[in-house]
Write a protein that holds these residues in place. Structure first.
Motif, PDB file in Angstrom:
ATOM      1  N   UNK A 891       0.680  -1.064   0.220  1.00 14.06           N
ATOM      2  CA  UNK A 891      -0.227  -0.060   0.122  1.00 14.06           C
ATOM      3  C   UNK A 891       0.984   1.199   0.075  1.00 14.06           C
ATOM      4  N   UNK A 892       1.736   1.025   0.815  1.00 13.28           N
ATOM      5  CA  UNK A 892       2.811   2.475   1.163  1.00 13.28           C
ATOM      6  C   UNK A 892       3.630   2.684  -0.229  1.00 13.28           C
ATOM      7  N   UNK A 894       2.562   1.702  -3.302  1.00 12.10           N
ATOM      8  CA  UNK A 894       1.566   2.306  -4.206  1.00 12.10           C
ATOM      9  C   UNK A 894       1.283   3.762  -4.190  1.00 12.10           C
ATOM     10  N   UNK A 895       1.059   4.267  -2.702  1.00 11.94           N
ATOM     11  CA  UNK A 895       1.312   5.750  -2.608  1.00 11.94           C
ATOM     12  C   UNK A 895       2.455   6.493  -3.198  1.00 11.94           C
ATOM     13  N   UNK A 898       2.607   6.971  -6.617  1.00 11.24           N
ATOM     14  CA  UNK A 898       1.600   7.815  -7.091  1.00 11.24           C
ATOM     15  C   UNK A 898       2.138   9.513  -6.640  1.00 11.24           C
ATOM     16  N   UNK A 899       2.940   9.597  -5.564  1.00 10.48           N
ATOM     17  CA  UNK A 899       3.391  10.652  -5.288  1.00 10.48           C
ATOM     18  C   UNK A 899       4.473  11.097  -5.896  1.00 10.48           C
TER      19      UNK A 899
ATOM     20  N   UNK B  17       2.364   4.569   6.803  1.00 12.16           N
ATOM     21  CA  UNK B  17       1.221   4.838   6.272  1.00 12.16           C
ATOM     22  C   UNK B  17       1.060   6.334   6.471  1.00 12.16           C
ATOM     23  N   UNK B  20       2.953   8.688   4.633  1.00 10.35           N
ATOM     24  CA  UNK B  20       2.751   8.834   3.225  1.00 10.35           C
ATOM     25  C   UNK B  20       1.305   9.395   2.925  1.00 10.35           C
ATOM     26  N   UNK B  24       0.856  13.079   0.773  1.00  7.24           N
ATOM     27  CA  UNK B  24      -0.182  13.017  -0.244  1.00  7.24           C
ATOM     28  C   UNK B  24      -1.309  14.038  -0.085  1.00  7.24           C
ATOM     29  N   UNK B  86      -6.665  -1.321   3.757  1.00  4.76           N
ATOM     30  CA  UNK B  86      -5.955  -2.060   2.726  1.00  4.76           C
ATOM     31  C   UNK B  86      -6.906  -3.113   1.997  1.00  4.76           C
ATOM     32  N   UNK B  87      -7.864  -3.395   2.803  1.00  2.76           N
ATOM     33  CA  UNK B  87      -8.940  -4.468   2.029  1.00  2.76           C
ATOM     34  C   UNK B  87      -9.840  -3.388   1.327  1.00  2.76           C
ATOM     35  N   UNK B 107      -7.089   2.293   0.490  1.00  2.63           N
ATOM     36  CA  UNK B 107      -5.907   3.003   1.087  1.00  2.63           C
ATOM     37  C   UNK B 107      -5.002   3.340  -0.134  1.00  2.63           C
ATOM     38  N   UNK B 108      -5.000   2.288  -1.197  1.00  2.00           N
ATOM     39  CA  UNK B 108      -4.290   2.423  -2.363  1.00  2.00           C
ATOM     40  C   UNK B 108      -4.629   3.548  -3.195  1.00  2.00           C
ATOM     41  N   UNK B 109      -6.250   3.692  -2.987  1.00  3.39           N
ATOM     42  CA  UNK B 109      -6.790   4.821  -3.918  1.00  3.39           C
ATOM     43  C   UNK B 109      -6.905   6.441  -3.401  1.00  3.39           C
ATOM     44  N   UNK B 110      -6.341   6.776  -2.133  1.00  2.79           N
ATOM     45  CA  UNK B 110      -6.601   7.809  -1.417  1.00  2.79           C
ATOM     46  C   UNK B 110      -6.215   9.058  -2.376  1.00  2.79           C
ATOM     47  N   UNK B 111      -6.988   9.910  -2.505  1.00  3.96           N
ATOM     48  CA  UNK B 111      -6.561  11.253  -2.971  1.00  3.96           C
ATOM     49  C   UNK B 111      -7.622  12.143  -2.684  1.00  3.96           C
TER      50      UNK B 111
END
Lengths: 1065, 120
Positions: A891-892, A894-895, A898-899, B17, B20, B24, B86-87, B107-111
């Protein structure tokens, strides 16, 4: 008769001579002035005594009173010698002048037997003779004229010297002594009369009074002589009157016998009429005038005389003044009569009294004997087998045995299982329940009486309840309806007899002997006369028109009564108004010309007696209907007295049996001894004894059951052939023994159980005995549900047995049973059994002990659950690790990407730094994934086998690991995996807890098993029950039928050892 | 004048996390006013800071994100809460809708765009 005639001839002629001689002397006397009064008195007294003496001698030759009376008479006439003109005769007469008084005193003191009974009396009499003899002689020695006031008396030939002073002194002394003596004698007689018993007083009284008064007056007259000759003569006259009365009174006493005998006869009337002995005794007392007379009856059993109050009497130890005579019938003792000694003087009366006593005692014994026979037969009847019902404490009928006259149920099978207490009438049910409880609690026999309605008839029942098990009683029922009725009948008849005795229901007739004409009649109840009343008045016995030759029999009996002087009796029946009346007549002579006939209505007594006889016959008839052989045997010598054989067997014939002893009938000695012993016990306990025995010959064996019934001096043996029953029993026993042997040989658990749960006599087989630790005896009769079932399963077991009983379908179950070392799980089947015991139904419970198997199955189930759980836990762990580790990093990553992408244009440096960090993060994520994959299943194990896998483990371990005997050949994958995980888990534990410096791991092959061992030199003390790791290993190894053990002494290192079968080999 | 940027409280037990997410969100105009690593401190900080938005991880060491959201919205206060994990959202069924949160973003799609779509 000849002797009596001679006595009278001699006596009368002697008396006449003495009297006439005296008269002659008186009329020729020159010194005596003849006085008619004097002479009359002289002759009257003399002859009276003579006549009385002769009568007494004749009637009672053994009695001396008659002799003494004659002596008085002779001594009296001797006085007349004093009238003689001859000096010698005159002197003798004068000298003997007082002897008669001494003889009279002797007679009075010896009355009534004529013998002096005491020394005192003898002394008094001797003193009298001495005084009377010596007094006149002493005076005559000194007085020329010893007869006072006599002028012209002949010379005194005894005179020695004429000494007036001496003569006066002697005569005064003699007179004083004489007076004192006579008054003293009177006093003695007075005391004797006073001290006499009633009977003696009645007999002696008049004679003693008259004689005592005479003696007293004579003494007073003597005392008065010196004072006044005239007064003295007057008093002497009174004395003479007293003396004159004596012979008449004695004669009267002697003759009184005849009157008294009539009295006894009248008393005997009262004795016979079914009266009790007490009434008989009262009658005899009255007749004998002896209020203490006693009638004793002879108790044959004890050999003692017994009074009517029931207490024994010793005839040798009677009270003073009492006499006894025994009464017998043809030498057979009946009893005794105790009476006043004074009655010894009246032998005729005593003889009559003895007859009366004999009649009373004989009648009493006859009645008693009849009642005894009746009782005996009834006892025998009652010994015949009764109904028997076995019940539990709550009244449930377990078993029963009876014939149809006891039981009112049409379907006998339906009786079992019913509640007996509910079946009888309500109050009796409670009574029975209480008695059963008492019998069970105390162990003592309980007896109850109740009645029950059988097909509309009320029956009286006697129930005896005995405890026959822990919770089981046996009720023995006897039908006592007949006994009860007999008792009631007896009571009624007894009441009737009493009522009869209340009044004196006699009709009395005075009948002249001559022509047998009725002189006097007293009717108590003229309405029940057999002939018209008017025929009696002025009629004769023959005029009555009595049936048959009854009148002639009366007349004959009357003559017999006169001839023998004894009462005669006759019983006869006549009809009045069409009904029979039983009459009893007694004929008693009264004087020589008349007799009394006393007639009593004895219908009631006869009816009662006939009733008793009928009942006795009935008992006999009942006995005759019983299909048993009955023997009556005397206890004294074991001889057969009576035999009644309903069935003659080849072993015993009734012919010639009576009179033989039990030893002489050819039975085996053991059987005879068995019978004897039982008879003894029966007598001691007064209870029926039952024995069984067997007689054998070449034709076979016969089984017999004998009931021994004690009955006084005899016993009855009631014998029944029970061969059929016995053979059936023996066959059953043989069959049972066979089945028992088979049952004992099988490893299955077998129990024979009644459908109520109560076990049979041979209830459990060897295997079940081993399991429970119980013996057959301990189990027999006990409740299977309580003794063998576990309490929690008892109700279920009982339910299943009931279903089998109801449907006949076998039932199976698994329940817990009580084992000797704790509960056992048993899989069992219950099947119905054919009838093995009469009246009871049984099932067979056959089981297998599955305790071990079930435990293994349970452990298997648990192990499976643990394996599943361990798998689940492992999956949860993997998911968590993935989520927390690699997934987070991705997950990290992936972020970051993107960053970095967002900044690559505006800030390339920052983007470059972000990409660099992302690369590192990715490397870490890959490493974590590899580690995870190894944890799921090591790839090296799959690819290259156990040896390299263990080496890989050893390499990664944080402490030195020494590998030994690592196998080079491959094993089945499950075996390799199990061995690998055992080592892996053990090494993890060593690293975590053991504080060890080194570990040794070895894998060996032995007997088709892989032996995996991990041993460290650490602190030990590991507890395999704690922690899921080791348990998981145990399950894994067990799944391959292997075992895992942990040996970890405190301070001694830990050794984990697994043995895993290598199944493919 | 540029409108005032929205304040954010980030709640997650993984520091990498949180860092990060802060970078973001801040790069997209949000002002991160605080971070929390478990449910209890998340509630405490939310009540103290009154952020415009809470980015709330579902899986926390002491309690899950649904419980935190329920607790905060129980008394009539309705902060904008966005749950994240993350699920996937499908893994939680209806729990997200019942929690009182505005919605869920993986989590992977946070924006900022994804969050704005939820909170308007």
């Amino acid at each position: 008769m000849r002797a009596a005639w001679r006595l009278w001839a001699v006596g009368l002629s002697g008396g006449l001579l003495l009297g006439l001689g005296g008269l002659a002397l008186a009329f020729t006397s020159n010194h005596y002035e003849v006085s008619g009064l004097d002479l009359t008195l002289e002759l009257l007294i003399g002859w009276s005594f003579l006549a009385a003496g002769l009568v007494a001698r004749t009637r009672r030759p053994e009695n001396r009173t008659g002799f003494l009376l004659i002596a008085v008479s002779v001594a009296w006439f001797a006085n007349a010698l004093g009238f003689s003109n001859n000096p010698w005769v005159f002197t003798i007469g004068n000298t003997l002048g007082s002897i008669w008084a001494a003889v009279l005193v002797h007679t009075l003191l010896a009355y009534p037997s004529g013998r002096l009974e005491s020394k005192r009396a003898t002394a008094v009499v001797i003193a009298g003779y001495a005084l009377a003899g010596s007094a006149n002689i002493a005076t005559a020695l000194f007085d020329p004229n010893p007869s006072p006031g006599c002028t012209g008396c002949p010379r005194n030939t005894l005179l020695i010297t004429d000494n007036h002073t001496a003569a006066t002194a002697i005569s005064t002394t003699v007179e004083i002594l004489g007076a004192v003596y006579l008054i003293a004698v009177a006093a003695v007689i007075w005391y004797r009369w006073r001290g006499a018993t009633a009977a003696a007083r009645r007999l002696l009284g008049p004679v003693l009074i008259a004689g005592g008064l005479g003696v007293g007056f004579l003494g007073i007259s003597l005392a008065l002589q010196p004072v006044s000759q005239g007064v003295a003569n007057l008093v002497f006259g009174f004395a003479a009157l007293g003396f004159l009365a004596v012979p008449f009174l004695i004669t009267s006493g002697v003759l009184r016998t005849r009157r008294a005998r009539a009295g006894i006869g009248r008393a005997m009337i009262g004795l016979q009429t079914g009266a009790s002995l007490a009434d008989a005794q009262a009658g005899l007392r009255s007749a004998l005038g002896d209020p203490e007379a006693e009638l004793l009856f002879w108790n044959q059993a004890t050999g003692q005389n017994v009074g009517i109050d029931g207490s024994p009497r010793e005839l040798q130890h009677l009270a003073a003044g009492r006499r006894a005579m025994t009464v017998d019938a043809d030498g057979d003792p009946l009893g005794a009569l105790v009476y006043d000694a004074a009655l010894e003087g009246e032998p005729d009366i005593l003889a009559d009294a003895r007859d009366a006593a004999r009649m009373a005692l004989a009648a009493d014994r006859a009645r008693w004997a009849l009642e005894t026979t009746e009782r005996r037969n009834r006892a025998l009847l009652e010994a015949i087998p009764d109904a028997m019902i076995r019940i539990r404490r709550d009244g449930t009928v377990v078993d029963w045995h009876a014939d149809e006259r006891h039981i009112r149920f049409e379907a006998p099978d339906g009786f079992i299982g019913m509640n007996l207490f509910d079946l009888v009438k309500e109050g009796h049910g409670r009574q029975m329940q209480e008695a059963a409880a008492r019998a069970l609690d105390t162990g003592e026999l309980q007896t109850i009486e109740y009645d029950i309605d059988i097909h509309g008839d009320l029956h009286n029942r006697e129930g005896r309840i005995v405890a026959s098990g822990e919770d089981e009683a046996t009720l023995i029922i006897r039908d006592i309806t007949d006994r009860k009725r007999a008792v009631d009948a007896l009571a009624t008849s007894e009441r009737r007899s009493r009522a009869l005795l209340e009044g004196v229901p006699d009709n009395i007739y005075r009948v002249a002997r001559d022509g047998h004409r009725f002189l006097d009649i007293r009717w108590t109840d003229a309405s029940r006369l057999p002939v018209p009343q008017e025929r009696f008045i002025g009629g004769t016995v023959r005029d009555l028109g009595l049936p048959g030759d009854l009148a002639q029999r009366f007349i004959d009996l009357a003559e017999l009564a006169f001839k023998t002087g004894r009462l005669q009796s006759i019983e006869y029946a006549v009809e009045v108004g069409g009904e029979p009346i039983y009459l009893e007549a007694r004929i008693v002579p009264s004087g020589d010309d008349e007799y009394f006939v006393t007639v009593r209505d004895v219908t009631d007594r006869m009816t009662a007696q006939l009733g008793l006889e009928t009942s006795e016959r009935k008992s006999r008839a009942l006995l005759a209907g019983i299909p048993d052989n009955i023997f009556r045997i005397a206890y004294a010598d074991d001889r057969f007295v009576d035999v009644r054989m309903a069935r003659v067997t080849r072993f015993l014939s009734p012919e010639g049996l009576v009179g033989k002893t039990v030893d002489e009938i050819g039975f085996p000695p053991a059987v005879v001894e068995q019978v004897r012993a039982a008879a003894r016990v029966a007598r001691e306990t007064d209870d029926v004894q039952v024995i069984e025995y067997q007689l054998e010959d070449e034709l076979g064996a016969m089984h017999l059951e004998a009931r021994i019934v004690p009955s006084g001096d005899e016993y009855y043996i009631v014998v029944r052939d029970v061969s059929d029953r016995k053979h059936a029993e023996l066959a059953l026993v043989a069959q049972r023994d066979f089945l028992s042997a088979v049952g004992d040989a099988t490893p299955a658990l077998l129990a024979v159980v009644g459908i109520d749960g109560v076990m049979s006599a041979e209830p459990i087989n060897h295997a079940l005995r081993e399991l429970t630790g119980l013996s057959s005896e301990e189990a027999a009769g006990q409740d299977f549900f309580r003794l063998i079932s576990s309490p929690d399963d008892a109700a279920r077991t009982e339910r299943l047995v009931r279903i089998v009983a109801d449907t006949g379908e076998p039932q199976s179950a698994e329940t817990r049973w009580r084992g000797r070392h704790g509960a056992r799980l048993v899989a069992w089947t219950c099947t119905p059994l054919p009838d093995i015991e009469r009246g009871r139904r049984f099932v067979l419970i056959s089981g297998v002990d599955i305790t071990e198997r079930a435990a293994q199955e349970e452990e298997l189930r648990r192990s499976r659950a643990r394996i599943v759980e361990a798998g689940d836990a492992e999956r949860r762990r993997l998911e968590r690790n993935l989520h927390d580790g690699a997934q987070q990093r991705l997950v990290s990553l992936s972020l970051s990407l993107r960053l970095a992408q967002a900044r690559v244009a505006s800030d390339p440096e920052a983007a470059n730094a972000l990409l660099s960090a992302a690369s590192t993060e990715l490397a870490l994520a890959l490493e974590e994934l590899r580690e995870l994959a190894r944890g799921i299943h090591p790839a090296v194990l799959t690819d290259r086998g156990l040896g390299p896998a263990l080496e890989s483990l050893a390499d990664r371990a944080p402490l030195p690991v020494e590998l030994e005997n690592v196998p080079e050949v491959r094993r089945p994958p499950p075996v390799e995996a199990a061995a690998f995980y055992v080592v892996a888990e053990a090494l993890t534990n060593v690293a975590k807890y053991a504080d060890a410096s080194s570990v040794r791991v070895s894998v060996e092959r032995m007997n088709g098993r892989a032996i995996v061992e991990v041993a460290d030199d650490g602190c030990g003390g590991a507890d395999p029950s704690k922690g899921s790791g080791l348990r998981g290993l145990v399950d894994r190894v067990s799944a391959l039928d292997g075992t895992l053990s942990v040996d970890s002494p405190e301070g001694g290192g830990t050794r984990v050892r697994a043995e895993i079968p290598t199944a493919t080999e | 004048m540029e409108p005032m940027s929205k304040t954010v409280l980030i709640v997650d037990d993984h520091p990498s996390f949180r860092g990060m997410a802060r970078a973001l969100l801040e790069s997209e105009g949000f002002t991160v006013v605080g971070e929390a690593e478990d449910g209890a401190s998340a509630i405490e900080q939310a009540r103290a800071l009154h952020p415009d938005l809470m980015l709330l991880d579902v899986q926390l060491p002491d309690m899950d994100g649904f419980a935190v959201a329920a607790e905060l919205t129980a008394n009539g206060w309705h902060p904008d809460i966005v749950l994240t994990s993350s699920r996937d959202a499908e893994d939680f069924g209806s729990l997200v809708d019942e929690s009182g949160a505005r919605g869920f973003v993986p989590k992977a799609e946070i924006s900022a765009e994804a969050i704005a779509a939820l909170i308007g």
